[in-house]
Scaffold this motif. Structure first.
Motif, PDB file in Angstrom:
ATOM      1  N   PRO A 481     -28.192  38.923  54.597  1.00 21.41           N
ATOM      2  CA  PRO A 481     -28.277  40.044  55.184  1.00 21.41           C
ATOM      3  C   PRO A 481     -27.352  41.202  54.559  1.00 21.41           C
ATOM      4  N   ILE A 482     -26.921  40.877  53.586  1.00 21.44           N
ATOM      5  CA  ILE A 482     -25.868  42.022  53.112  1.00 21.44           C
ATOM      6  C   ILE A 482     -26.489  42.205  51.695  1.00 21.44           C
ATOM      7  N   ILE A 502     -19.958  48.142  60.156  1.00 21.76           N
ATOM      8  CA  ILE A 502     -21.423  47.543  59.864  1.00 21.76           C
ATOM      9  C   ILE A 502     -22.089  47.374  61.200  1.00 21.76           C
ATOM     10  N   ILE A 504     -24.901  45.499  63.550  1.00 19.52           N
ATOM     11  CA  ILE A 504     -25.960  44.664  63.591  1.00 19.52           C
ATOM     12  C   ILE A 504     -26.343  44.418  64.997  1.00 19.52           C
ATOM     13  N   LEU A 573     -22.476  37.413  60.679  1.00 16.78           N
ATOM     14  CA  LEU A 573     -22.132  38.481  59.680  1.00 16.78           C
ATOM     15  C   LEU A 573     -20.667  38.534  59.480  1.00 16.78           C
ATOM     16  N   ILE A 636     -27.583  46.796  59.167  1.00 18.32           N
ATOM     17  CA  ILE A 636     -28.182  45.551  58.657  1.00 18.32           C
ATOM     18  C   ILE A 636     -29.821  45.313  58.798  1.00 18.32           C
TER      19      ILE A 636
END
Ligand code: ADP
Ligand code: ZN
Ligand code: ZN
Length: 809
Positions: A481-482, A502, A504, A573, A636
């Protein structure tokens, strides 16, 4: 004898009011807006007097009002009217509307106080004497600054009617006070470690752990002792062993510990702000109803303008309501307001649903008494009983949390506008990304548009970049996902000792559980929705109904052991980021980690203080916060909101991207935003990169017009639901027969179809979508739908009617 009758709205699911006789002994007190106790069937119920009645229904034997709870009516005339409007527009029973508007019933704690006013003091004693107030009472009133209990006054021989005459002439005031105990801080107890796998030494401990961790979250000690049926000694021991932790928390909105020493920055307005503010002042000068849209990019200093608008309103002897979309933001906005106005005007009230009943009642009556003149709150604060209302601010007016998703299904922003109209006040809607409805009205000139195109202090908007996930996969053959670019950007932010946010969209560890052998997915037993894997809590959860299941070892269908967890959530995450950046200080903010106000504030506080490098979280991150050291915002995936089966998907995605991007570069340092997506060409993403709100709106409005969606067409959603599938089908068919002939006469009826959420909390759901260019026509047909259901004996709970729906699920 000329008998007095009144109509009373009761919170029963019947779309009518009820007529009662007013006994002589209550004649002085009862007025439209008063709360009264009346007999209903075999019970006594509290209701609101809506109006005087000329006569009751024929042949009915009318019963008497038993008691009046208010000397001064709880609801003002304007609020009564507002309730009527809500009831007819949203087709909600009037009694339920008034129940939503009223404070919690605190009869036993309520005390009525008579106090002499400034005017009363300066008027000569003879004036008061005229109304036969007893001299002893007069003396008492003059010497008691805090007033005299109403009961005492009445015992001294004065008639209630006479006191009310004094009150109407402004010589005395009658206040309703809610007795609260002297506030003490409460001791809150929480389970210290995050995982359920921490060792416990007894069953009792395991029970406490599950309660504190899974079921309830942190609890006040007193409640814990009761609910957990444990002794204080056990709690003390667990505290010593470090399994529990404790802290003090005052739950009093007026005693926010974060207030201490807070002074708001006093800025000189920049030219753009000055321009907007003078337009607002010009409105105040006119003194009539109007709606203004303050469209200001993120970081353009809207709050500063709100505060000055409120200040100006107060200076004109009027009151103001400030609505914010979330409870968490009431804290921040409340603090701003108390710092600006609290000391001078003595009165900022905070209203939201997380207050205890006593607190809510007390704040409500402080407003009703005129003691608080600024009200900060979430959507229901629009019902604050302020008199002489001059201004209603709706911050982040596009937020869907303004819509109530239970009866009465009103929209706080729209009610704010109607209320402003009733009160001859100004409605000021603010946003960086106004809803299309609002923008449409501003463009057509119905609302006045005020723009702040620049950030304050010549700060620039952040640069927004797209990361094409298809390209990323071609190059790396990885599905992390990164992406590598995001990874690098985070590393840079760490190197420069700045901060990263970040975003998500999903909470939990994985949002889908699927069998690799047969393809079966684990669905909730009650809803047509996948279960979400929560690793910390070691189980699967349904995010719609809250039901839980153990984590399967084998497929429930084919018994294969290849059960696969799919789709990253915030929990996963966070774990990944910790692995990738072992030295970074990382925290997560979502509904699972921020279960109490304190946890939420601690995390945000730590981030604001620079004690964290990376904050991972859901939409909670996107709103309002003014962090000055954030240089990087990573998204994300833009896709989960973009691919929702909803005509507002593009609008929501654009708004979310713009809002979260707006958290970057708010200080001296410039900001950078990275959005990961599989659909880089989508116009919602393209316009978000350019941060071109107007371009997005033009395009989206065109699409809405072609597709006949709001704001060009009004919508109503009708859901028929029951846990018995046969019944749900039969009723939908009946309703369909009723609606079919209406199709075409200025109304389009779509459906019945299986609702996108075909099953929810064990109920099967079928959907009709009604479209019309004329709202009045929709309202009319909706109320005839309900009348038809009554006739056909379709239960009220089985038919959900939603005017101007925000969710079509
Ligand atoms: P918005 O709500 O529009 O995103 P805020 O109201 O949070 O923006 O303001 C952003 C920041 O700018 C805040 O830190 C605020 O104190 C500051 N600010 C507001 N007005 C001015 C001004 N005229 N000059 C300098 N800074 C300002
Ligand atoms: Zn299987
Ligand atoms: Zn469920």
């Amino acid at each position: 004898m000329n008998e007095k009758l009144c109509n009373v709205a009761l919170a029963v699911p019947l779309r009518t009011t009820f007529t009662y006789r007013v006994p002589e002994r209550l004649a002085a007190e009862i007025q439209p807006g008063s709360r009264v106790v009346v007999p209903f069937r075999k019970k006594s119920l509290v209701g609101v007097v809506t109006e005087w009645a000329a006569q009751g229904p024929p042949d009915a034997k009318l019963r008497e009002v038993q008691k009046c709870l208010d000397v001064i009516p709880a609801l003002t005339k304007n609020l009564l009217d507002l309730g009527q409007w809500i009831s007819s527009y949203y087709v909600a029973p009037i009694g339920e509307v008034y129940r939503a508007m009223l404070p919690p019933l605190m009869e036993l704690r309520a005390q009525q106080i008579v106090r002499i006013t400034e005017l009363g003091r300066s008027a000569s004693a003879s004036l008061l004497g005229e109304i036969e107030a007893k001299p002893a009472l007069l003396q008492k009133l003059e010497s008691a600054n805090d007033g005299v209990p109403l009961q005492t006054a009445l015992r001294s021989g004065v008639a209630l009617g006479d006191l009310l005459k004094l009150q109407r002439r402004g010589l005395v005031e009658i206040l309703q006070q809610i007795q609260t105990r002297k506030r003490r801080a409460q001791r809150i107890i929480a389970w210290r470690s995050a995982g359920t796998d921490a060792p416990v030494s007894s069953e009792k401990e395991a029970r406490l752990r599950d309660m504190l961790l899974l079921q309830r979250g942190a609890l006040p000690l007193t409640q814990l002792l009761k609910l957990g049926s444990v002794s204080r000694a056990v709690v003390e021991r667990l505290l010593r062993e470090g399994k529990l932790e404790a802290w003090e928390e005052t739950l009093d909105p007026a005693e926010d510990p974060f207030d201490v020493g807070y002074t708001p920055p006093a800025h000189t307005l920049n030219p753009e702000q000055e321009h907007a503010f003078s337009a607002i002042r010009a409105r105040f000068e006119l003194g009539e109803f109007g709606v203004q849209l303050l469209h200001g990019v993120t970081g353009s200093g809207k709050t500063e303008i709100y505060m000055r608008a409120v200040q100006d309103t107060l200076a004109r002897g009027k009151t103001a309501i400030v609505l914010v979309p979330e409870i968490a933001l009431t804290l921040w906005m409340g603090r701003q307001c108390r710092a600006w106005f609290g000391a001078r005007f003595e009165g900022v009230a905070v209203l939201h649903s997380a207050l205890s009943d006593i607190e809510r009642a007390r704040e409500w009556w402080r407003v009703r008494n005129g003691e608080a003149r600024v009200i900060v709150g979430t959507r229901s604060a629009i019902f604050a009983p302020a008199e002489k209302l001059g201004l209603v601010i709706v911050d982040e007016e596009q937020e869907s949390s303004y819509k109530q998703e239970e009866t009465p299904r009103y929209h706080g922003r729209d009610v704010a506008i109607v209320r402003a109209k009733l009160e001859n006040a100004l409605a000021l809607l603010g946003s960086a990304t106004p809803s299309l409805e609002t923008f449409h009205h501003a463009r057509s000139g119905k609302y006045e548009l005020l723009s702040l195109a620049q950030r304050v202090a010549e700060r620039s908007l952040p640069t927004v970049e797209i990361l094409d996930l298809r390209e990323e996969f071609r190059q790396t053959h990885q599905t992390s996902p990164i992406s590598s670019r995001l990874q690098q950007a985070i590393q840079e932010s760490l190197n420069f000792q700045t901060q990263a946010l970040i975003l998500i969209n999903r909470r939990g560890y994985s949002w889908s559980v699927i069998c690799r052998s047969c393809g079966a997915t684990v669905q909730c037993a009650n809803c047509s929705i996948s279960m979400t894997h929560h690793k910390n809590r070691n189980r699967l959860e349904c995010h719609y109904c809250g039901s839980v299941q153990p984590i399967p070892k084998n497929c429930y269908k084919c018994d294969s052991k290849y059960v696969y967890f799919f789709g990253e959530g915030s929990e996963q995450l966070e774990e990944r980021l910790r692995k990738e950046f072992p030295k970074a200080r990382i925290a997560r903010l979502d509904r699972d980690t921020a279960r109490t106000k304190r946890q939420y504030q601690e995390t945000l506080g730590a981030f604001a203080d620079g004690a964290l490098d990376i904050l991972v979280g859901t939409q909670m991150l996107a709103k309002g916060h003014d962090f000055h050291r954030v240089t990087l915002v990573g998204v994300i995936s833009a896709d989960s909101s973009l691919t929702m089966p909803d005509f507002r998907a593009a609008e929501r995605t654009f708004q979310l991207m713009t809002q979260v991007a707006g958290r970057a570069g708010r200080g001296e340092l410039p900001g950078r935003v990275l959005i990961q997506t599989f659909y880089p060409e989508h116009y919602a993403i393209q316009d978000a990169i350019k941060q071109d709100y107007v371009a997005f709106c033009e395009r989206e409005l065109h699409y809405r017009q072609v597709m006949a969606y709001p704001p060009f067409t009004s919508l109503a959603n009708v859901i028929v639901r029951d846990s018995n599938l046969e019944k749900a089908i039969t009723w939908s068919r009946e309703l369909s027969q009723f609606l079919a002939p209406h199709n075409g006469e200025g109304i389009r009826v779509l459906g019945p179809a299986s609702a996108p959420l075909a099953r929810l909390k064990t109920e099967y759901r079928f959907q009709f979508l009604l479209k019309s260019k004329r709202k009045a026509q929709l309202t009319k047909i909706l109320s005839s739908v309900l009348a038809y259901c009554d006739k056909k004996e379709i239960p009220q709970t089985a038919v959900l009617v939603d005017m101007d729906p925000l969710q079509l699920l």
